[in-house]
Design a protein around this motif. Sequence first.
Motif, short mmCIF file in Angstrom:
data_model
loop_
_atom_site.label_atom_id
_atom_site.label_comp_id
_atom_site.label_asym_id
_atom_site.label_seq_id
_atom_site.Cartn_x
_atom_site.Cartn_y
_atom_site.Cartn_z
N ASN A 7 48.31 -18.54 0.80
CA ASN A 7 49.32 -18.83 1.82
C ASN A 7 50.57 -17.99 1.59
O ASN A 7 51.14 -17.40 2.52
CB ASN A 7 49.72 -20.31 1.80
N LEU A 8 51.02 -17.96 0.33
CA LEU A 8 52.24 -17.22 0.00
C LEU A 8 52.07 -15.73 0.28
O LEU A 8 52.95 -15.08 0.84
CB LEU A 8 52.63 -17.44 -1.47
N VAL A 9 50.92 -15.20 -0.13
CA VAL A 9 50.68 -13.76 0.10
C VAL A 9 50.75 -13.46 1.59
O VAL A 9 51.42 -12.51 2.02
CB VAL A 9 49.32 -13.33 -0.48
N GLY A 10 50.07 -14.26 2.39
CA GLY A 10 50.07 -14.02 3.83
C GLY A 10 51.47 -14.12 4.42
O GLY A 10 51.90 -13.27 5.19
N THR A 53 77.48 -18.91 0.98
CA THR A 53 76.39 -19.29 1.89
C THR A 53 75.20 -18.36 1.72
O THR A 53 74.04 -18.80 1.75
CB THR A 53 76.85 -19.23 3.37
N GLU A 54 75.47 -17.07 1.52
CA GLU A 54 74.38 -16.11 1.37
C GLU A 54 73.59 -16.37 0.08
O GLU A 54 72.36 -16.35 0.08
CB GLU A 54 74.92 -14.68 1.38
N GLU A 55 74.32 -16.62 -1.01
CA GLU A 55 73.63 -16.87 -2.28
C GLU A 55 72.80 -18.15 -2.20
O GLU A 55 71.69 -18.22 -2.74
CB GLU A 55 74.65 -16.94 -3.42
N ILE A 56 73.33 -19.15 -1.51
CA ILE A 56 72.57 -20.39 -1.35
C ILE A 56 71.29 -20.14 -0.53
O ILE A 56 70.21 -20.60 -0.88
CB ILE A 56 73.46 -21.47 -0.68
N ASP A 57 71.43 -19.37 0.55
CA ASP A 57 70.25 -19.07 1.36
C ASP A 57 69.20 -18.29 0.55
O ASP A 57 67.99 -18.55 0.67
CB ASP A 57 70.64 -18.28 2.62
N GLU A 58 69.66 -17.34 -0.26
CA GLU A 58 68.70 -16.59 -1.08
C GLU A 58 68.04 -17.51 -2.10
O GLU A 58 66.83 -17.39 -2.37
CB GLU A 58 69.39 -15.43 -1.82
N ALA A 59 68.83 -18.45 -2.66
CA ALA A 59 68.27 -19.38 -3.65
C ALA A 59 67.17 -20.24 -3.02
O ALA A 59 66.28 -20.73 -3.69
CB ALA A 59 69.36 -20.27 -4.22
N ILE A 60 67.23 -20.40 -1.71
CA ILE A 60 66.22 -21.19 -1.02
C ILE A 60 65.04 -20.31 -0.57
O ILE A 60 63.89 -20.57 -0.91
CB ILE A 60 66.84 -21.91 0.21
N ARG A 61 65.33 -19.24 0.16
CA ARG A 61 64.22 -18.52 0.82
C ARG A 61 63.47 -17.57 -0.11
O ARG A 61 62.36 -17.15 0.21
CB ARG A 61 64.72 -17.78 2.05
N MET A 62 64.06 -17.21 -1.26
CA MET A 62 63.35 -16.36 -2.22
C MET A 62 62.50 -17.20 -3.17
O MET A 62 61.79 -16.65 -4.01
CB MET A 62 64.34 -15.53 -3.05
N GLY A 63 62.64 -18.52 -3.08
CA GLY A 63 61.94 -19.37 -4.05
C GLY A 63 61.27 -20.55 -3.37
O GLY A 63 60.26 -20.39 -2.68
N PHE A 64 61.88 -21.74 -3.48
CA PHE A 64 61.15 -22.94 -3.08
C PHE A 64 60.92 -23.04 -1.58
O PHE A 64 60.01 -23.73 -1.13
CB PHE A 64 61.79 -24.21 -3.65
N GLY A 65 61.74 -22.32 -0.77
CA GLY A 65 61.51 -22.34 0.68
C GLY A 65 60.11 -21.84 1.02
O GLY A 65 59.44 -22.40 1.89
N LEU A 66 59.66 -20.80 0.32
CA LEU A 66 58.31 -20.28 0.56
C LEU A 66 57.25 -21.30 0.17
O LEU A 66 56.21 -21.41 0.82
CB LEU A 66 58.10 -18.99 -0.23
N ARG A 67 57.54 -22.05 -0.90
CA ARG A 67 56.59 -23.09 -1.29
C ARG A 67 56.53 -24.19 -0.24
O ARG A 67 55.45 -24.66 0.13
CB ARG A 67 57.00 -23.71 -2.63
N TRP A 68 57.69 -24.61 0.22
CA TRP A 68 57.75 -25.76 1.13
C TRP A 68 57.19 -25.47 2.51
O TRP A 68 56.83 -26.38 3.24
CB TRP A 68 59.19 -26.26 1.22
N ALA A 69 57.17 -24.21 2.90
CA ALA A 69 56.64 -23.87 4.21
C ALA A 69 55.16 -24.20 4.30
O ALA A 69 54.62 -24.33 5.40
CB ALA A 69 56.85 -22.40 4.50
N GLN A 70 54.48 -24.35 3.18
CA GLN A 70 53.05 -24.55 3.26
C GLN A 70 52.55 -25.77 2.50
O GLN A 70 51.48 -26.26 2.76
CB GLN A 70 52.29 -23.28 2.84
N MET A 71 53.32 -26.28 1.54
CA MET A 71 52.82 -27.42 0.77
C MET A 71 53.77 -28.60 0.68
O MET A 71 53.38 -29.67 0.24
CB MET A 71 52.43 -26.99 -0.63
N GLY A 72 55.02 -28.43 1.03
CA GLY A 72 55.95 -29.53 0.84
C GLY A 72 56.27 -29.75 -0.63
O GLY A 72 56.04 -28.88 -1.46
N LEU A 73 56.77 -30.94 -0.94
CA LEU A 73 57.33 -31.23 -2.26
C LEU A 73 56.27 -31.68 -3.25
O LEU A 73 56.14 -31.15 -4.35
CB LEU A 73 58.37 -32.35 -2.09
N PHE A 74 55.48 -32.66 -2.84
CA PHE A 74 54.59 -33.30 -3.82
C PHE A 74 53.37 -32.46 -4.13
O PHE A 74 52.93 -32.40 -5.27
CB PHE A 74 54.20 -34.70 -3.33
#
Lengths: 489, 489
Positions: B295-298, A207-228
Amino acid sequence: MAQKAAIIGGGVIGGGWAARFLLNGWDVAVFDPDPQAKRKIGEVLDNARASLPGLYDMPMPDEGTLSFHDTMAGAVDGAAWIQESVPERLDIKHTVYRELQDACDADAVIASSTSGFKPSELQENATRPQQIVVCHPFNPVYLLPLIEVVGTDVNKDMIGGVEETLRGVGMFPLMVKKEIDAHIADRFLEAVWREALWLIKDGIATTEEIDEAIRMGFGLRWAQMGLFETYRIAGGEAGMRHFIEQFGPCLSWPWTKLMDVPELTEELIDQIADQSDAQSGQYSIRDLERHRDANLVGMMRTLKARDWGAGAILNTHDKTMNQTRVVPETLGDIVDLGKPVKTVDRAVPIDWTDYNGHMNEARYLQAFGDATDRLMGIIGCDAEYIATGGSYFTAETHIRHLDEVHAGARIHVETQVILGAGKKMHLFHVMYEGTRILASGEHMLIHVDLETRRASDPAPQVAEKLKRLAAAHAGLPRPEGAGAAVGVR
Amino acid sequence: MAQKAAIIGGGVIGGGWAARFLLNGWDVAVFDPDPQAKRKIGEVLDNARASLPGLYDMPMPDEGTLSFHDTMAGAVDGAAWIQESVPERLDIKHTVYRELQDACDADAVIASSTSGFKPSELQENATRPQQIVVCHPFNPVYLLPLIEVVGTDVNKDMIGGVEETLRGVGMFPLMVKKEIDAHIADRFLEAVWREALWLIKDGIATTEEIDEAIRMGFGLRWAQMGLFETYRIAGGEAGMRHFIEQFGPCLSWPWTKLMDVPELTEELIDQIADQSDAQSGQYSIRDLERHRDANLVGMMRTLKARDWGAGAILNTHDKTMNQTRVVPETLGDIVDLGKPVKTVDRAVPIDWTDYNGHMNEARYLQAFGDATDRLMGIIGCDAEYIATGGSYFTAETHIRHLDEVHAGARIHVETQVILGAGKKMHLFHVMYEGTRILASGEHMLIHVDLETRRASDPAPQVAEKLKRLAAAHAGLPRPEGAGAAVGVR
């Protein structure tokens, strides 16, 4: 008079709804047979009060009244909005709707928090199906703006009002065009959840590795731009079409196991629960909630400063809330010119505070800077004027830190013009919590030509307004502490 | 001497790798047959230079040297790290590895950016399979910390060094235990992507609505906690086990269409590209990149202030970078006691600046506050001391804003002790970009008993160090601007 919302089911989701409405000035009536409901909702409210008001740069309305009721009929009496957050079983929901509709106003909204059912299913056999609509929120409901609104043809007349009410409490209603099981967001969550179960079951990741795989990478992208929008960029200069052409063929690769659903055996549940304990067990659930909320507040305020995504929603709500003019926007809004002007009125955001919850040194100046900006707006040096090439720059600042203040506290700033003539504007701000003085900020500003970056005279209309305000303040006593130097008494 | 990284393939991903290594002090040699490669990598570097250094509260190392090469052999000469980011076709990758292994050092790391292939597939028929490992990054590679590291049994001896190198350039290597197609993160991205294609094809949602469904809700959650820690909370006080028991049964509901893969017809591609244009077409790809980065930096700096998730990785990298002591940590680190002390040395982060890229007023005080914190540390008033119940609080501040500074600029602060005796510490900070003075900050601090929140004497060891520093600074001229009051000349 405050509007009233009835909360039917006061768990994590219902409690979040209660907080969202209450802090936006609605009266809230709760029905929940759980004897712990009052305590649980109280804890959600504590979290909400510590985090939500600081998201805004305006004070929120005064809180409404919270009441608990033994019957649904008691809770829905006079309610304009009824939020149903009972367990996800269609038979339970149908029973609840029958009881609600026997007691509630015929034109009240009955909104369901369901994450799975379609509105047509919820409306089956209802007395007045046109009252019932899906309003699916996301935890924590008091912070996250998204609400998936899904109706059917019979809801046509009320759906506009639903959208308006949700915007009114600072949310982002996503008006879903066609009903499908699980609406939109949860289809993604389901897909990810299944894949995650396989990864754990097959021993690929914890579970921890899965969470890191999300929040260290695409999670940060999705918080502000989504997928497309993210993928639009990933195609480089060639954009979206290039990206699909490049990425599209990979879709037929045998990458996922999603054709099949892993069985939730006791063994798999143990595995997940144990891994989750190893990952997060050092925090209580309440600790985690507070960490989550503080992270969300900081990230959402970042997006707010950039007027982007969830942050743009906050800015819109600020404007709505200032329609009651708690701080003036123009000289004409000021009731008594002969008094210091209220230039800031807000809650202290979590991200302005240290680990002890005390407001950081630099944030005093941020609040004074906001006060200066507001005063500039009042004398007509607003965004429109600045776009013409002139503005005031701070040349010098003197702050006296007189007392401490905590996250969530409501502060305000009163501003006195000491001098307003020629290129100069000399201001004295005092920050209060209630009547308690927290700090003073004395500022010398110089009007600047934004092209040459040199001192210049303000335009006549700005000079004239500043002069009027300065003349009105000339009769005020010189503020205590004005003209002081550091270390000189 | 700087280490050397070879970048084989300089597209969006290869360019991001080039920036990551270069800004962390590595020499970087690029091979890419694209005649536009130099320009494209230059643009990625511009973005990286504007965003990455400001994530840290230390200056990054001096940039390495960037070179472009016509042959792979020329690029890999002397390289300790070779990053392959060529198209996702196994035959192309095998051909590239053969050519690389003919020319490169036998103990260099050959890391593949592949998002799909397993390392065992990459290693097939290689001269030295033990050199080849998967290091899968996420765009933008210069900002996002996640790297999925996947090896096979033959990589055992080198995998520790791979992890260390990646940490050395500020990344978060996720050491994947078992190889599978698409590693971990892309299995989730694939699942979501397929579901998104169905939603568009079936007319349920547009690209914009899908992006809103992500970034207004669960995207914000995933940026800081991922999937399982989020769900751990969603179960309320009962935690993870309760959540699974509640949510688990829903998995067998007929919610997703993932059993099937939608065909990427021209019609569907058009639909997506057109919707994406309607959603984001008002921005160029370059604009979007800059918005994303800001956004990411902030958001990452928010998480950094909370030492959480991706922010904790930044703090670790700060500590690593300060091993060369660009700013002193204790009195003993100061080379010449008779000079002002360098207390801050850093880049201006994007989130410290306004829409014009100028540093905001309040951030001057933030930098001066950091300078004060550092000086406190130098005299032994560090976290450990503060935990014993004493600290210095700022009572008064005087700032002169003398010149402007932009995002990305390297600034430093020099601090002079004007008085350090009894309960008082009187400091004078000067902020520079190079030799250009930007601002001065004069501060009176009072030592406080954290229990009573009242003035108190510092502990003897702190008082003694402060006294030594004050005595050494007593011979310095009184700084220009010290003792000034606002508006008094």
